[in-house]
Design an enzyme around this catalytic site. Structure first.
Site, PDB file in Angstrom:
ATOM      1  N   ASN B  86      37.548  38.018  49.736  1.00 20.55           N
ATOM      2  CA  ASN B  86      37.094  39.004  48.757  1.00 20.55           C
ATOM      3  C   ASN B  86      35.684  38.748  48.239  1.00 20.55           C
ATOM      4  O   ASN B  86      35.324  39.211  47.163  1.00 20.55           O
ATOM      5  CB  ASN B  86      38.071  39.071  47.578  1.00 20.55           C
ATOM      6  CG  ASN B  86      39.477  39.379  48.022  1.00 20.55           C
ATOM      7  OD1 ASN B  86      40.381  38.561  47.881  1.00 20.55           O
ATOM      8  ND2 ASN B  86      39.659  40.553  48.616  1.00 20.55           N
ATOM      9  N   TYR B  88      31.719  39.262  49.219  1.00 21.36           N
ATOM     10  CA  TYR B  88      30.811  39.949  50.141  1.00 21.36           C
ATOM     11  C   TYR B  88      29.858  38.946  50.787  1.00 21.36           C
ATOM     12  O   TYR B  88      29.629  37.865  50.227  1.00 21.36           O
ATOM     13  CB  TYR B  88      30.001  41.013  49.403  1.00 21.36           C
ATOM     14  CG  TYR B  88      30.824  42.212  49.013  1.00 21.36           C
ATOM     15  CD1 TYR B  88      31.111  43.202  49.940  1.00 21.36           C
ATOM     16  CD2 TYR B  88      31.328  42.336  47.721  1.00 21.36           C
ATOM     17  CE1 TYR B  88      31.884  44.301  49.589  1.00 21.36           C
ATOM     18  CE2 TYR B  88      32.103  43.437  47.367  1.00 21.36           C
ATOM     19  CZ  TYR B  88      32.373  44.412  48.300  1.00 21.36           C
ATOM     20  OH  TYR B  88      33.143  45.485  47.956  1.00 21.36           O
ATOM     21  N   VAL B  93      31.302  38.841  44.140  1.00 23.95           N
ATOM     22  CA  VAL B  93      32.755  38.772  44.105  1.00 23.95           C
ATOM     23  C   VAL B  93      33.348  40.162  43.893  1.00 23.95           C
ATOM     24  O   VAL B  93      32.885  40.930  43.050  1.00 23.95           O
ATOM     25  CB  VAL B  93      33.212  37.858  42.946  1.00 23.95           C
ATOM     26  CG1 VAL B  93      34.735  37.784  42.903  1.00 23.95           C
ATOM     27  CG2 VAL B  93      32.635  36.474  43.119  1.00 23.95           C
ATOM     28  N   CYS B  94      34.365  40.480  44.676  1.00 20.63           N
ATOM     29  CA  CYS B  94      35.056  41.758  44.532  1.00 20.63           C
ATOM     30  C   CYS B  94      36.365  41.507  43.790  1.00 20.63           C
ATOM     31  O   CYS B  94      37.304  40.970  44.348  1.00 20.63           O
ATOM     32  CB  CYS B  94      35.327  42.345  45.910  1.00 20.63           C
ATOM     33  SG  CYS B  94      36.331  43.817  45.885  1.00 20.63           S
ATOM     34  N   LEU B  95      36.402  41.867  42.507  1.00 24.02           N
ATOM     35  CA  LEU B  95      37.572  41.572  41.686  1.00 24.02           C
ATOM     36  C   LEU B  95      37.752  42.714  40.690  1.00 24.02           C
ATOM     37  O   LEU B  95      36.773  43.174  40.093  1.00 24.02           O
ATOM     38  CB  LEU B  95      37.329  40.235  40.958  1.00 24.02           C
ATOM     39  CG  LEU B  95      38.453  39.675  40.097  1.00 24.02           C
ATOM     40  CD1 LEU B  95      39.690  39.412  40.937  1.00 24.02           C
ATOM     41  CD2 LEU B  95      38.012  38.360  39.442  1.00 24.02           C
TER      42      LEU B  95
END
Lengths: 611, 157
Positions: B86, B88, B93-95
């Site tokens: 998660n 990139y 951070v993709c959260l």
């Protein structure tokens, strides 16, 4: 879709008349509504039921609604749902929103398990909510964990919390958090409690009050500005009040036989009132964006409308207009049309509607007014223009070389009679031919079909040529249309100047604005007619259309030239010419549309749309 | 009150809170620059959870706040090419709690952000992959994934 089965005619709408024959035929709207009961006028997508040669036209009935009309509808819908659920208007609305305004789905889920349905939107089925007015608490000892502001005895903090929990934060933080949201929840990290509309209203009012105390000083400035603009309209508004003229809907018909000055003036008065109304609506719109609650409400309303098949938001930029589909007219009914898609694919129909702010658009494809051509052709043409992007790349180039000296020329408005600045060569922007030959031999609107005497390999090149021929004309008018529209946006200012300079009233300059608007409309029709002819196979009717198109393009060029050459300060002198030419243009425009409609209804016309 | 001062006010408070109390193994401090501290940019470290493949290392991240904070979420970045399904390729951070459109709430503190990211390390969300290599390995070849993660842990220990 099954939603259309559900109707509220028994519960909430005793006025709904079953014999009226009104049935929703195009979607899953679930609240029945009696169009006759509302005050809004029912309009048709084309002014007449037949063309001048008595060929029937298929039309749709519609209403141009304002924000307030739709808002009232939404309120009614919520009320009727609450009539069944009995949980409160606010709660009903939040639940409806969660279920994408599909009443049937909501009822199904709710009756199945009310507690879980409640829970899914952040409501607690068994708890009693705090009254909205008690949510605002002024607290001198409060510390807001979001902005870290601290209250004091002299400067207490105002706090707010959801009616379903007690997580308090200061009102400013809450307002910032909720500003862009349509689903309103408590700000606490772990809490899912929802904020109901009435609770938001209470917060919104609290903030408005605080702002009005702060804003008193700046208000003085705004007031003086309004006075100034009232001054500008002053003359006209005096005359408007002294003579009460009813607004006649037949303005197009009046247009052609308006010889007497008096009729002219009456029309301008009507125009003036319309504009004044528009301005008032715009002000209202601004007001709407002002408060937290009204912003939320308008977002909810748009959300709701976009889920309904028989409503359309006006596609024009920032336009709040909404159009509601009512029914097909009797012509369509006798052709056996039941659905909008079927309607739009019939060649004799244009679902062109006008929103309350005078924007015309197609109800089916949401494109701008594409009269005289039907939706399938529009679709094919737009796709074609997109697909041929390789060639379109260089066609799209805004310049054309001068036929004599190859200087690149960009056309920035005005008519098609071009004079090269470098070599003084005079030519036609459309066909690039000599202008001198052009006056008596103006044939550049007509595509010369090449006789089939060359081998097959030439075919594809010829197709491209044919396409480019029509595309170039379409694009040239499109560019001119955009330039003219830009000019149109500056008109107000220009006219104001003319008024001051020539010491004439606002009303006496209106013919100029009218002429520009007529030019715009005429050019638009002309533009689409080229896209149309691309798909029409050569036949007698095509020649007829071309003849009519030729007349229209002549009229468009002539008026365009007049507007270009006469400087705004001299327009008063040319008044009669402006009126004459714009009247001519208008009649040619209707003639072209009429001929196209006739042709579309006839079996003779061969249209080849690639599938 | 202007927005900027609200933002700084909150950031100062976050700093105070952090100094008073923060979870073991974590660190977080505003970045030093010529004029002193830049409160908008924080350098932080997240320890891998004990007993997982992430243990034994402290992973450096930067947390960048905007003027719109706390209305808008800060941006959290690992180093470039950080190996996690998660994260990139840029390190972002993709959260969901860091997404303004999703679960961001102004009440979320720095501590909660960092704990959230630590949780994400050991429990990736396969529903929103952000890079291909780690996602593919995580889904298809868990051995390779564990090995790569352990290698990375060594690098940051």
């Amino acid at each position: 879709m099954s939603g259309s089965e559900f109707s509220f005619s028994e519960e909430g709408y005793s006025s709904f008349d079953e014999d009226d024959g009104y049935q929703l035929s195009i979607g899953d709207t679930d609240v029945a509504f009696d169009p006759d009961a509302s005050q809004v006028e029912v309009k048709y997508s084309y002014p007449d039921a037949t063309t001048s040669t008595k060929v029937p036209i298929n039309r749709i009935k519609y209403q141009a609604l304002s924000y307030d009309d739709v808002d009232a509808l939404l309120t009614e819908k919520i009320k009727s749902v609450n009539g069944i659920l009995q949980v409160g208007d606010d709660e009903s609305m939040v639940l409806l929103q969660k279920f994408n305004w599909k009443v049937e789905r909501l009822l199904e889920k709710f009756l199945d398990n009310p507690i879980r349905t409640y829970d899914s939107v952040g409501l607690n089925y068994n708890a009693v909510r705090v009254q909205p007015e008690k949510l605002i608490v002024v607290d001198p000892h409060f510390f807001c964990p979001i902005c870290c502001s601290e209250g004091s005895e002299e400067n207490p903090l105002t706090t707010f919390h959801s009616g379903g929990c007690d997580h308090r934060y200061c009102v400013n933080c809450y307002a910032t958090f909720l500003k862009e949201k349509t689903t309103l929840t408590c700000m606490d990290t772990e809490c899912h409690s929802v904020i109901l509309p009435s609770e938001l209203k209470s917060l919104s009012d609290c903030i408005l009050n605080a702002e009005s105390v702060l804003g008193d000083a700046s208000n003085g400035l705004a007031a003086s500005k309004t006075e100034a603009s009232a001054d500008f309209y002053g003359y006209a508004s005096d005359s408007a009040t002294t003579r009460g003229n009813d607004y006649s809907d037949d303005e197009d018909a009046a247009e052609l036989d308006s010889d007497g000055e008096e009729i002219e003036e009456q029309r301008y008065l009507v125009e003036y009132r319309k504009r004044k109304l528009e301005k008032a609506v715009q002000d209202k719109e601004k007001q709407r964006n002002k408060s937290l609650y009204s912003r939320y409400r308008s977002k909810i309303m748009k959300d709701h409308v976009s889920q309904q098949a028989d409503f359309r938001l006006c596609p024009a930029l920032d336009c709040p207009g909404i159009v509601r589909f009512i029914d097909f007219d009797s012509n369509s009914a006798s052709s056996g049309i039941t659905g909008l898609e079927q309607f739009a694919n019939q060649h004799r129909s244009f679902p062109i509607v006008e929103c309350s702010y005078n924007h015309f658009f197609c109800f089916y494809c949401s494109k701008d007014n594409h009269v005289p051509i039907p939706c399938p052709i529009v679709k094919a043409w737009i796709k074609k223009c997109k697909d041929d992007s390789e060639t379109a790349n260089w066609i799209d180039n805004n310049t054309k070389p001068c036929p004599q000296c190859d200087t690149n020329i960009e056309k920035n408005g005005g008519c098609n009679h071009m004079t090269c600045k470098t070599c003084c060569h005079e030519f036609c922007w459309i066909c690039m031919g000599l202008w001198k030959d052009h006056k008596d031999f103006y044939k550049c609107n007509r595509y010369q079909e090449v006789k089939d005497d060359s081998p097959q390999k030439e075919n594809s090149r010829r197709y491209l040529e044919k396409y480019l021929f029509y595309y170039n004309r379409f694009a040239a008018h499109q560019t001119s249309f955009k330039k003219d529209r830009e000019f149109c946006s500056k008109l107000d200012f220009l006219i104001q100047k003319v008024q001051k300079r020539n010491k004439v009233s606002w009303i006496e300059t209106q013919f100029y604005e009218e002429a520009v608007r007529i030019l715009l409309k005429g050019r638009h029709t002309l533009m689409w007619s080229y896209a149309f002819l691309y798909y029409v196979e050569p036949c007698r009717l095509k020649h007829l259309i071309e003849d009519s198109q030729f007349e229209l393009s002549k009229a468009v060029e002539s008026l365009s030239k007049l507007i270009e050459t006469v400087k705004p300060e001299n327009i008063i002198k040319y008044r009669q010419r402006f009126i004459k030419e714009s009247g001519l243009l208008k009649s040619h425009k209707y003639a072209l549309v009429d001929i196209c409609l006739d042709a579309l209804a006839s079996d003779e016309l061969l249209i080849s749309i690639p599938t | 009150m202007p927005e900027q001062s609200l933002c700084l006010q909150r950031l100062q408070q976050e700093r105070k809170q952090w100094r008073k109390d923060h979870p073991f193994g974590f660190f977080a401090k505003p970045k030093k620059d010529a004029d002193g501290y830049d409160l908008y940019k924080w350098v932080c470290g997240i320890p891998g959870k004990q007993g997982t493949i992430w243990e034994g290392a402290t992973y450096p991240i930067t947390v960048t706040f905007t003027q719109d904070y706390p209305a808008k979420a800060p941006k959290v970045k690992f180093t470039e090419d950080f190996y996690h399904p998660n994260v990139y390729p840029s390190g972002t951070v993709c959260l969901s709690i860091l997404n303004d459109e999703q679960d961001w709430k102004p009440s979320i503190s720095l501590k909660e952000i960092l704990l959230g990211v630590q949780e994400l390390l050991t429990t990736p969300n396969p529903l929103s992959p952000a890079q291909e290599p780690a996602y593919r390995a995580y889904m298809k070849n868990r051995e390779e994934y564990d090995m790569k993660v352990k290698e990375q842990a060594k690098h940051f220990s």
